[in-house]
Design a protein around this motif. Structure first.
Motif, short mmCIF file in Angstrom:
data_model
loop_
_atom_site.label_atom_id
_atom_site.label_comp_id
_atom_site.label_asym_id
_atom_site.label_seq_id
_atom_site.Cartn_x
_atom_site.Cartn_y
_atom_site.Cartn_z
N ARG A 145 0.83 -1.21 0.00
CA ARG A 145 0.00 0.00 0.00
C ARG A 145 0.86 1.26 0.00
O ARG A 145 0.56 2.23 -0.69
N SER A 146 1.96 1.23 0.75
CA SER A 146 2.82 2.42 0.79
C SER A 146 3.43 2.71 -0.58
O SER A 146 3.54 3.87 -0.99
N ALA A 147 3.80 1.66 -1.31
CA ALA A 147 4.32 1.84 -2.67
C ALA A 147 3.23 2.40 -3.57
O ALA A 147 3.48 3.29 -4.40
N ALA A 148 2.01 1.89 -3.43
CA ALA A 148 0.89 2.37 -4.24
C ALA A 148 0.64 3.85 -3.99
O ALA A 148 0.44 4.63 -4.94
N GLU A 149 0.65 4.26 -2.74
CA GLU A 149 0.39 5.66 -2.41
C GLU A 149 1.44 6.56 -3.03
O GLU A 149 1.12 7.63 -3.59
N ALA A 150 2.70 6.15 -2.98
CA ALA A 150 3.78 6.97 -3.53
C ALA A 150 3.67 7.08 -5.05
O ALA A 150 3.82 8.17 -5.63
N ILE A 151 3.40 5.96 -5.72
CA ILE A 151 3.32 5.95 -7.18
C ILE A 151 2.11 6.75 -7.66
O ILE A 151 2.20 7.53 -8.62
N LEU A 152 0.97 6.58 -7.00
CA LEU A 152 -0.22 7.32 -7.40
C LEU A 152 -0.03 8.82 -7.21
O LEU A 152 -0.46 9.62 -8.05
N GLU A 153 0.61 9.21 -6.12
CA GLU A 153 0.89 10.63 -5.89
C GLU A 153 1.80 11.19 -6.96
O GLU A 153 1.60 12.31 -7.47
N HIS A 154 2.81 10.42 -7.32
CA HIS A 154 3.74 10.85 -8.36
C HIS A 154 3.02 11.03 -9.69
O HIS A 154 3.20 12.05 -10.36
N LYS A 155 2.19 10.05 -10.07
CA LYS A 155 1.47 10.15 -11.34
C LYS A 155 0.50 11.33 -11.34
O LYS A 155 0.34 12.03 -12.34
N ALA A 156 -0.13 11.58 -10.21
CA ALA A 156 -1.12 12.65 -10.13
C ALA A 156 -0.50 14.03 -10.31
O ALA A 156 -1.18 14.98 -10.69
N THR A 157 0.80 14.15 -10.05
CA THR A 157 1.46 15.45 -10.17
C THR A 157 2.23 15.62 -11.48
O THR A 157 2.84 16.67 -11.70
N LEU A 158 2.21 14.62 -12.35
CA LEU A 158 2.98 14.69 -13.59
C LEU A 158 2.41 15.69 -14.59
O LEU A 158 3.12 16.17 -15.47
N GLY A 159 1.13 15.96 -14.52
CA GLY A 159 0.59 17.03 -15.35
C GLY A 159 -0.21 16.57 -16.54
O GLY A 159 -1.33 17.02 -16.75
N HIS A 160 0.34 15.67 -17.36
CA HIS A 160 -0.36 15.27 -18.58
C HIS A 160 -1.63 14.50 -18.22
O HIS A 160 -1.64 13.67 -17.30
N TYR A 161 -2.70 14.75 -19.00
CA TYR A 161 -3.99 14.14 -18.64
C TYR A 161 -3.93 12.62 -18.66
O TYR A 161 -4.68 11.95 -17.92
N GLU A 162 -3.06 12.03 -19.49
CA GLU A 162 -2.98 10.57 -19.56
C GLU A 162 -2.54 9.97 -18.22
O GLU A 162 -2.87 8.82 -17.91
N HIS A 163 -1.77 10.73 -17.44
CA HIS A 163 -1.35 10.23 -16.13
C HIS A 163 -2.46 10.32 -15.10
O HIS A 163 -2.32 9.80 -13.99
N LYS A 164 -3.55 10.98 -15.45
CA LYS A 164 -4.72 11.02 -14.56
C LYS A 164 -5.67 9.86 -14.84
O LYS A 164 -6.72 9.76 -14.22
N VAL A 165 -5.31 9.03 -15.82
CA VAL A 165 -6.07 7.81 -16.10
C VAL A 165 -5.25 6.66 -15.51
O VAL A 165 -4.18 6.32 -16.01
N PHE A 166 -5.74 6.08 -14.43
CA PHE A 166 -5.01 5.04 -13.71
C PHE A 166 -5.48 3.68 -14.22
O PHE A 166 -6.62 3.27 -13.97
N TYR A 167 -4.58 3.00 -14.91
CA TYR A 167 -4.87 1.70 -15.52
C TYR A 167 -4.25 0.63 -14.62
O TYR A 167 -3.03 0.50 -14.53
N VAL A 168 -5.12 -0.06 -13.88
CA VAL A 168 -4.67 -1.03 -12.89
C VAL A 168 -5.01 -2.43 -13.37
O VAL A 168 -6.12 -2.69 -13.85
#
Length: 299
Positions: A152-175
């Motif tokens: 879970r801690s890894a998931a939280e870090a990766i999701l936070e990183h993707k959410a701040t990348l800027g490009h709209y494609e990174h706001k689509v989380f493909y799990v």
């Protein structure tokens, strides 16, 4: 025939294709997509020549950038040019979510997948899948920006990183579920569903892309695998495609289909002549034996 090769960089794959075309005496037009302008009624090169692609019997899309591939093939198709892969195939294959949907709708076995648009919803999906699971960008290749999530801690870090990348494609989380595979996956190259050759890509790392340094060896497709390659190809519109399968015990699952597929690694390990098989197929497309432009077929 006259063949246009749409490119932004000539790699070994394109060199193999160009060599085979020229050895057969075909007229080849190398078309640098970076120098083209696409109008509503036709394309022009840097010199303003409007016939650079329109008079080709077939144009092969070998663009590196997904955005260029999608727009160039769509415009060429609108001009009535036979382009491979066609824009509909490119559109499905370039987006992992669309790819997964097309496979599932066609009844092709593929990993369980969920798409979310917020960190919170993505975390819910990850927790339901359990650890490990996989987070992928919806657009991307060569195994870039893919993450195996073990906690879970890894998931939280990766999701936070993707959410701040800027490009709209990174706001689509493909799990996606993590599929246990025997340290390798299978890449099959097919023309309209007919396999040209296949290889396994083996690695100690969970990512087994050849671009990541995986070892490659020829693989003999069994009847089930050949059938899945055909079905997966049809699901995305057909053409010259790379179908990626993972072995799951006595069966397979198809995790994606690639539309501007690289084949240099495959050509190095199989007995068959891959560029020759590709050109054989292109000759049938140019002769009109395929369905032609506008149908999503192509390379």
């Amino acid at each position: 025939m006259k063949v246009g090769i749409l490119y932004s960089r000539i790699r070994k794959d394109e060199k193999l294709l160009l060599s085979e075309l020229r050895d057969r005496g075909h007229d080849v037009e190398k078309v640098d997509v970076r120098k083209l302008r696409f109008g509503l009624d036709g394309a022009k090169d840097g010199d303003g020549d409007p016939s650079i692609v329109v008079d080709c019997d077939v144009v092969v899309d070998r663009c590196l950038a997904t955005s260029r591939s999608l727009y160039a093939t769509r415009f060429l198709d609108s001009y009535g040019v036979t382009v491979v892969n066609g824009p509909d195939t490119a559109d499905v294959c370039a987006d992992k979510a669309k790819n997964s949907l097309a496979l599932r709708e066609a009844g092709v076995p593929t990993p369980e997948t969920e798409v979310a648009f917020t960190k919170e919803a993505a975390m819910e999906a990850i927790e339901e899948f359990g650890y490990p699971c996989v987070l992928k960008p919806v657009v991307g290749s060569w195994g870039r920006l893919m993450a195996k999530i073990d906690s879970r801690s890894a998931a939280e870090a990766i999701l936070e990183h993707k959410a701040t990348l800027g490009h709209y494609e990174h706001k689509v989380f493909y799990v996606q579920e993590f599929v246990e595979k025997p340290g390798r996956d299978v890449r099959a190259l097919a023309v309209d569903g007919d396999p040209v050759g296949a290889m396994v890509r083996s690695s100690d790392h969970w990512l087994t892309n050849a671009a990541k340094g995986a070892e490659t060896a020829e693989f003999e497709l069994d009847e089930e695998a050949r059938s899945l390659v055909e079905e997966a190809s049809a699901a995305v519109g057909g053409g010259l495609l790379g179908v990626d399968l993972m072995e799951t015990g006595e069966s397979y699952t198809v995790h994606e289909v690639n539309h501007t597929v690289e084949f240099k690694a495959l050509n190095d390990v199989v007995e068959s002549d891959v560029p020759a098989a590709v050109v054989d197929w292109l000759e049938t497309k140019a002769a009109g034996d395929g369905d032609g432009a506008g149908d999503g077929d192509g390379a």
